[in-house]
Design an enzyme around this catalytic site. Structure first.
Site, mmCIF file in Angstrom:
data_model
loop_
_atom_site.group_PDB
_atom_site.id
_atom_site.type_symbol
_atom_site.label_atom_id
_atom_site.label_comp_id
_atom_site.label_asym_id
_atom_site.label_seq_id
_atom_site.Cartn_x
_atom_site.Cartn_y
_atom_site.Cartn_z
ATOM 1 C CG HIS A 92 -44.671 21.323 43.290
ATOM 2 N ND1 HIS A 92 -44.265 20.059 42.927
ATOM 3 C CD2 HIS A 92 -46.014 21.340 43.135
ATOM 4 C CE1 HIS A 92 -45.308 19.348 42.557
ATOM 5 N NE2 HIS A 92 -46.391 20.098 42.675
ATOM 6 C CB CYS A 130 -47.319 17.331 40.637
ATOM 7 S SG CYS A 130 -46.906 18.634 39.451
ATOM 8 C CG HIS A 177 -49.579 17.232 46.436
ATOM 9 N ND1 HIS A 177 -48.576 16.619 45.735
ATOM 10 C CD2 HIS A 177 -50.040 18.236 45.645
ATOM 11 C CE1 HIS A 177 -48.427 17.219 44.564
ATOM 12 N NE2 HIS A 177 -49.301 18.204 44.491
#
Lengths: 425, 366
Positions: free
Chosen positions: A343, A178, A309
């Site tokens: 996400h 990620c 993030h």
């Protein structure tokens, strides 16, 4: 270091050594193309919808952030759509868009040494989902050769090189989950800095898949409705999909061809937690931020905005905001684009880097949407719900990942001949 | 600031290790290679639900036997291979001399463990509810799971990267390590590539075989290398047996593999200012199909022009996909260390991947 000298490493670097962003390509749940995407960021658009990519029967809730009505065909010149899985369709289409945005023709690209780096978490994930389903139904002996032939994750980058007919091109897929989009930008930057490449197409791509959704669901981290990062009542992430690709080149090259410059890539940092497969670790994140700021030649007080993030899980948001406070006495405004985009896995930090470039150019801070009340454990101003106008010079883009793979990229506004990222005061 | 003067640096290879069908460790690898021992063996089809035929497996490799039972319950084979190989490599380095924060880790792969990924999703598809899956599998169903476990097991806190690049992964990992060192992002980088044998991989290979699928011979394993940057004029680091002179990666976009392989190798030799006569060995990857044939032609041309010996690797170890180029590098290093004629000379390793990548690396032997 003297205050007046803070940005000197960047400012004193010759134009040949400075690397700038001259093209942006974006496919996201809040907009396709830079215009729609910018409008989405400014208005705080929510990319959420019920997941359609796989059968969600059995999950109590299944919202996600899909790129609805994605049509790769108009962007593919050499590839046929059916020759690529959805993730590679995303990476190739976003690369096409970014190169067009940079004003480069295929011939001009072919005349340069091109570094291609595409970050991803799940690779050709929908094809892998299909192979799993086929295995359950009939066994692996019945797999379709076309699908089997396109699941190698290296294709996400190699397919970009082939699309443009490039020869002098190193194509690498960065599979660092990620934070992979930030890794890809860092690799592009270094390839140019050490003199291996003239130009870099870098970013990230991932497609919505059952594997990721089931994994995050099992970990209890999928939000039932919306993603609310830094909110005291946050309930987790929403998985998403898309791609962001940035064109990087040396400043002298950009100036020589009169390219529009969105931002300067000031530097980046990488660290590894070496702590836990899926839990983040505060000190390692803080070390990553410091490393990135050092590489960029800026101090914490020079940073005007952090794109966190910011997944919207308690573990991430608390750990990340504490890491930020470990580096910053007074943190700058810190937003989570995942509140809007979900996400998007390997695409996440690439899409965030595109958003940061837009924020620097357009002079506004995209909001953290779906926000009601900030968690007192997250002591940051997340710019709730409404974008704000802001004169931004330096922006920090955080990417954290499973396996403790942290990557932070620092972007600066490019102001022509003026010293970039001049410190006020 | 990051250094941007590659010409003033030299990258010494200060250690390597391999877990391969020859066995575990550098000595077993070098010995197997010296003997020219083939490693193809019949498979236990009770254990492996795969198409008929032999394969080249790491002998007696069982993750829990090799690494112990703590922290390995869900660990897949590729992670076990990689964690174990890095352990062997660290054992021969000056471990206390390494700073965790400045030691990087770069792992090349094809797609992590496709087996673990598919096992996880099959669990979701067949479970009573789609989320009743084994959470222990989650880290291994993501491609960076192995590199993350290497970091945890061996406490490596510097840049940690996973590159997916198929057969060329070992050389692209080397190039990534090279850039991390040239930009001062790490003082030492451990890099290499790993591939596991699995049911999923065996079937993928069969469905995508370029030639007779019954002739496929898959291999597996991991090879890892330790690199550090030193001033170009300095003496070799004590335990270094070679330095990395350069890596060139190109893409075959027009189908003319031979021209692209020739160009990659030619540029490396030109940049180093050497000719084929300066070469000690050439190692082509023996890929199937046109790409592999092109590599063989270039290797033959180099050898004919005085370029030393051609080292067979895949002929002995099988098609190791992501690990293939790493095995070639290990082979060049292992054989050169046993041959004093290699000292001062160079070797070329070439690799091609079906997705289009052509990569070559140039080493100089001490």
């Amino acid at each position: 270091m003297d205050v007046s000298d803070v940005t000197a490493p960047s400012a004193q670097r010759s134009d040949r050594d400075r690397v700038v962003v001259t093209g942006l390509g974006v496919f996201s749940s809040i907009g396709v193309g830079l215009g729609e995407f910018t409008e989405g960021l400014r208005s705080g658009r929510n990319g959420v919808s019920p997941i359609s990519a796989f059968d969600t029967t059995g999950f109590a809730h299944a919202n996600g952030c899909e790129v609805r009505d994605f049509e790769p065909a108009p962007w593919l010149r050499r590839w046929k759509q059916e020759e690529l899985g959805r993730a590679a369709q995303f990476s190739v289409a976003a690369a096409r868009m970014a190169v067009a945005d940079a004003g480069l023709s295929d011939d001009e690209l072919r005349a340069r040494r091109v570094q291609i780096t595409v970050g991803t978490t799940d690779g050709e994930s929908q094809d892998l989902d299909r192979l799993a389903a086929e295995w359950v139904a009939e066994g692996p002996q019945s797999w379709a050769p076309q699908i089997a032939g396109r699941v190698g994750a290296g294709r996400l980058s190699a397919a970009v090189a082939w699309e443009f007919g490039l020869t002098d091109s190193e194509a690498v897929t960065l599979a660092t989950a990620c934070s992979a989009g930030n890794y890809a930008i860092g690799m592009g930057l270094d390839a140019i800095r050490v003199g291996d490449a003239d130009i870099a197409l870098c970013g990230g791509a991932d497609a919505m898949c059952q594997k990721s959704f089931a994994a995050f669901y099992r970990l209890g981290t999928i939000a039932p409705d919306f993603c609310r990062p830094f909110d005291k009542d946050r309930q987790g992430i929403l998985t998403g999909e898309g791609a962001g690709v940035l064109v990087l080149e040396r400043l002298d090259s950009a100036l020589a061809r009169g390219a529009r410059i969105y931002a300067e890539v000031l530097g980046y940092g990488l660290t590894c937690d070496a702590h836990h497969p899926v839990q983040p670790e505060q000190s390692s994140i803080a070390r990553c931020v410091r490393t990135a700021l050092d590489d960029a030649g800026v101090r914490p007080e020079d940073v005007d905005l952090i794109s966190a993030h910011g997944t919207g899980t308690r573990t991430n948001d608390v750990t990340e905001s504490r890491a930020i406070r470990e580096v910053y006495e007074v943190p700058p405004r810190t937003v989570s684009l995942k509140s809007m985009l979900g996400h998007t896995m390997g695409a996440a930090s690439a899409l965030a880097a595109v958003a940061c470039s837009v924020a620097l150019t357009e002079g506004f801070i995209p909001p953290t949407i779906n926000h009601r009340e900030t968690d007192p454990e997250c002591e940051i101003d997340c710019v709730p719900n409404q974008s704000v106008e802001a004169d931004l010079k330096v922006v920090q883009n955080n990417g954290l990942a499973f396996a403790g793979n942290n990557a932070v990229v620092v972007l600066g506004r490019y102001d022509g001949d003026r010293t970039p990222a001049t410190v006020a005061g | 600031m990051t250094g941007r003067a590659p010409s003033r640096r030299r990258l010494d290879i200060v250690g390597w290790s391999a877990t391969s069908p020859f066995g575990t460790g550098r000595a077993a690898f070098s010995q197997g290679l010296r003997e020219g021992r083939g490693t193809s063996a019949p498979l236990d089809h009770e254990q492996w639900q795969v198409p008929a035929g032999p394969a080249c497996l790491v002998p007696d490799f069982d993750v829990r036997k090799v690494l112990g039972k703590k922290g390995t319950r869900s660990m897949n084979r590729v992670t076990g291979l990689a964690v174990s190989t890095v352990g062997d490599l660290l054992a021969e380095l000056d471990r206390p001399g390494l700073t965790p924060e400045t030691t990087g880790m770069v792992l090349g792969t094809t797609g992590g463990s496709v087996q673990s990924t598919l096992d996880f999703t099959r669990g979701s598809l067949t479970g009573e509810l789609p989320y009743l899956v084994d959470p222990g599998l989650i880290p291994y169903g993501v491609m960076n799971g192995a590199a993350g476990q290497i970091a945890i097991w061996h406490q490596l806190k510097g840049p940690n990267a996973t590159l997916a690049a198929g057969r060329s992964a070992g050389l692209l990992a080397l190039n990534y390590a090279r850039r991390l060192l040239l930009t001062d992002r790490a003082e030492m980088v451990l890099c290499g590539a790993a591939e596991e044998y699995s049911t999923a991989r065996a079937w993928l290979a069969r469905h995508t075989a370029e030639s007779d699928p019954d002739a496929l011979l898959l291999g597996e394993g991991c090879a890892m290398f330790a690199l550090t940057a030193v001033a170009a004029e300095s003496d070799p680091v004590a335990q270094a047996t070679a330095s990395l002179v350069g890596v060139k990666a190109l893409t075959s976009s027009e189908g003319d593999w031979e021209a692209v392989v020739r160009r990659a190798v030619g540029q490396l030799l030109d940049d180093a200012g050497i000719t084929p006569a300066d070469l000690w060995a050439v190692s082509p990857s023996a890929a199937a199909g046109a790409a592999g044939k092109a590599e063989a032609v270039i290797a033959q041309d180099l050898v004919a022009a005085g370029g030393g010996v051609r080292l067979p690797v895949a002929e002995l170890l099988g098609e190791a996909h992501a690990a293939s180029a790493a095995f070639q590098l290990a082979a060049v290093l292992g054989r050169a260390e046993a041959d004093e004629r290699a000292a001062g000379r160079f070797s070329v390793v070439t690799s091609t991947d079906e997705a289009g990548t052509v990569a070559a690396a140039l080493l100089r032997h001490y």
